[in-house]
Design a protein around this motif. Structure first.
Motif, mmCIF file in Angstrom:
data_model
loop_
_atom_site.group_PDB
_atom_site.id
_atom_site.type_symbol
_atom_site.label_atom_id
_atom_site.label_comp_id
_atom_site.label_asym_id
_atom_site.label_seq_id
_atom_site.Cartn_x
_atom_site.Cartn_y
_atom_site.Cartn_z
ATOM 1 N N PHE A 182 1.226 -1.189 -0.216
ATOM 2 C CA PHE A 182 0.274 0.038 0.110
ATOM 3 C C PHE A 182 0.630 1.296 -0.381
ATOM 4 N N ARG A 183 0.188 2.680 -0.018
ATOM 5 C CA ARG A 183 1.265 3.412 -0.279
ATOM 6 C C ARG A 183 0.107 4.751 -0.706
ATOM 7 N N SER A 184 -0.057 6.034 0.335
ATOM 8 C CA SER A 184 -0.567 7.242 0.200
ATOM 9 C C SER A 184 -0.205 8.157 -0.645
ATOM 10 N N GLY A 185 -1.121 8.686 -0.938
ATOM 11 C CA GLY A 185 -0.125 9.884 -2.103
ATOM 12 C C GLY A 185 -0.608 9.144 -3.278
ATOM 13 N N THR A 186 0.781 9.903 -4.236
ATOM 14 C CA THR A 186 0.710 9.986 -5.431
ATOM 15 C C THR A 186 1.077 8.472 -5.434
ATOM 16 N N VAL A 187 0.772 7.261 -6.257
ATOM 17 C CA VAL A 187 1.072 5.861 -6.875
ATOM 18 C C VAL A 187 1.869 5.652 -8.166
ATOM 19 N N MET A 188 0.869 6.332 -9.048
ATOM 20 C CA MET A 188 1.430 5.617 -10.492
ATOM 21 C C MET A 188 1.161 7.528 -11.408
ATOM 22 N N ALA A 189 1.899 7.352 -12.677
ATOM 23 C CA ALA A 189 1.555 8.572 -13.377
ATOM 24 C C ALA A 189 0.828 9.152 -14.578
#
Length: 396
Positions: A182-189
């Motif tokens: 998991f990751r918060s914030g922008t994770v892909m472009a």
């Protein structure tokens, strides 16, 4: 001691593993390209009918269904899976390999669809044990502009009822089976397609002074475009501009009248993304004038960045830790790849997480979008379980 909802879901995910693998094999054997997923859509509808789950069709081949638990209005969460395949010739020697020449589920969408169908079965059977409503979204066209997510949104998938959050998983061949990230914030472009055309009257290669050299102008364009990134963008803001196709000329002694280039622009910041568009357009105009050629660009605006809502992602990660244990949860790395899930994230809180499918002992290590991509099918049980668990318990 009474059995908990978590234990019920874990038991059912294990019990239905063989059925889910059979679903995945069928989908993998019968891949369909973006916006052509008619058989896949019909298969999903048949499976939902078997479960007694009502549905509606959106965006021609998309399928949307609702499962209501207790107090249906108290909580509404959407779970999304993409259903399309890629124009790739499969090279795996498997009993369930693609039967469609030049088409392959090389990005794991067959697994995503399987996991959501398995979760739907569990959620439907346990609806007396959880509160709220789960909206199931089987979405077409993730692999091709304008992105099936945008079409589903136009058709009203995020209304009647409106979810308070949306969740999707994606297979990750770089992470071991049994792990989630998991990751918060922008994770892909974001991803925009670039199409350049360079024109002049053309002429003899031995007399370049009598024409404007389209090959030379296009070559300057390829090199100078990199300055758009390196000289205008904050170096701490990830961004990539790549030219991937250079087409022009057919012989040694002719300067062609036309050269075409294609490429992609990837950004992690929406404000910079559209500033870059203007810089590219201005650069093309001025370079064309300086080189004495007619130079133009078409920017096909594609998917936005995938932005994981911090609160929803944190809640989902905590629930995943409860379900699998802390040691099975990792931090997703940022990627310059793109996903049309970003369209949903622009509208409502979103959580896009990854499901580990790698098994080095079995030789399952190939990346997505390759002809040898495959998954460790033990991961399907994990994907089914976590999607059902989040569907039953996640709140924004």
């Amino acid at each position: 001691m009474p059995v908990t909802l978590q234990e019920i879901i874990q038991q059912k995910a294990a019990a239905y593993q063989a059925d889910c693998i059979a679903i995945r094999h069928h989908l993998h054997s019968h891949p369909e390209l973006s916006y052509q997923e008619f058989e896949t859509s019909a298969f999903i509808q048949t499976e939902l009918n078997k479960l007694g789950i009502a549905f509606e069709v959106m965006a021609t081949t998309g399928v949307v269904a609702l499962i209501q638990g207790k107090n249906p209005d108290s909580r509404i969460i959407a779970l999304r899976a993409d259903i399309d395949a890629l124009p790739i010739q499969e090279e795996n020697d498997l009993p369930y390999k693609s039967t469609r020449p030049g088409i392959m589920h090389a990005c794991g969408h067959d697994v995503h669809t399987t996991c959501l169908l398995g979760a739907a079965r569990i959620l439907h059977e346990t609806k007396q044990h959880w509160e709220g409503t789960v909206k199931l979204i089987f979405q077409p066209g993730e692999e091709k502009n304008p992105g099936g997510a945008s079409l589903m949104i136009k058709d009203g998938v995020l209304s009647n009822p409106k979810p308070e959050g949306i969740v999707a998983l994606h297979v990750h061949p770089g992470m071991a089976t049994g792990q989630l990230s998991f990751r918060s914030g922008t994770v892909m472009a974001s991803a925009d397609e670039l199409y350049f055309t360079v024109k002049s009257k053309g002429g003899h290669a031995a007399a370049p002074h009598l024409t404007s050299d389209t090959i030379l102008a296009a070559s300057h364009l390829v090199i100078s475009l990199q300055q758009i990134i390196s000289r205008n963008n904050n170096p701490f803001n990830p961004s990539v501009l790549s030219i991937s196709s250079f087409q022009g000329g057919h012989t040694t002694n002719v300067i062609p009248s036309e050269v075409k280039l294609m490429g992609t622009l990837r950004c992690m910041n929406e404000e910079w993304r559209f500033k870059a568009h203007e810089l590219i357009r201005r650069h093309v105009q001025h370079l064309g004038e300086a080189m004495g050629v007619d130079m133009s660009v078409h920017i096909d605006v594609g998917y936005p960045t995938v932005l994981n809502n911090e609160r929803l992602n944190s809640n989902a990660r905590a629930l995943a830790s409860t379900y699998f244990g802390d040691s099975h949860i990792e931090e997703t790395e940022m990627r310059m790849g793109a996903e049309d899930f970003g369209y949903y994230a622009q509208q409502i809180p979103a959580c896009f997480f990854r499901l580990g499918v790698m098994n080095e002992a079995k030789g399952i290590t190939s990346g997505v979008h390759t002809p040898t991509f495959n998954v460790d099918e033990a991961a399907i049980q994990h994907g089914v379980g976590i999607m059902a668990w989040l569907g039953a318990t996640l709140r924004y």
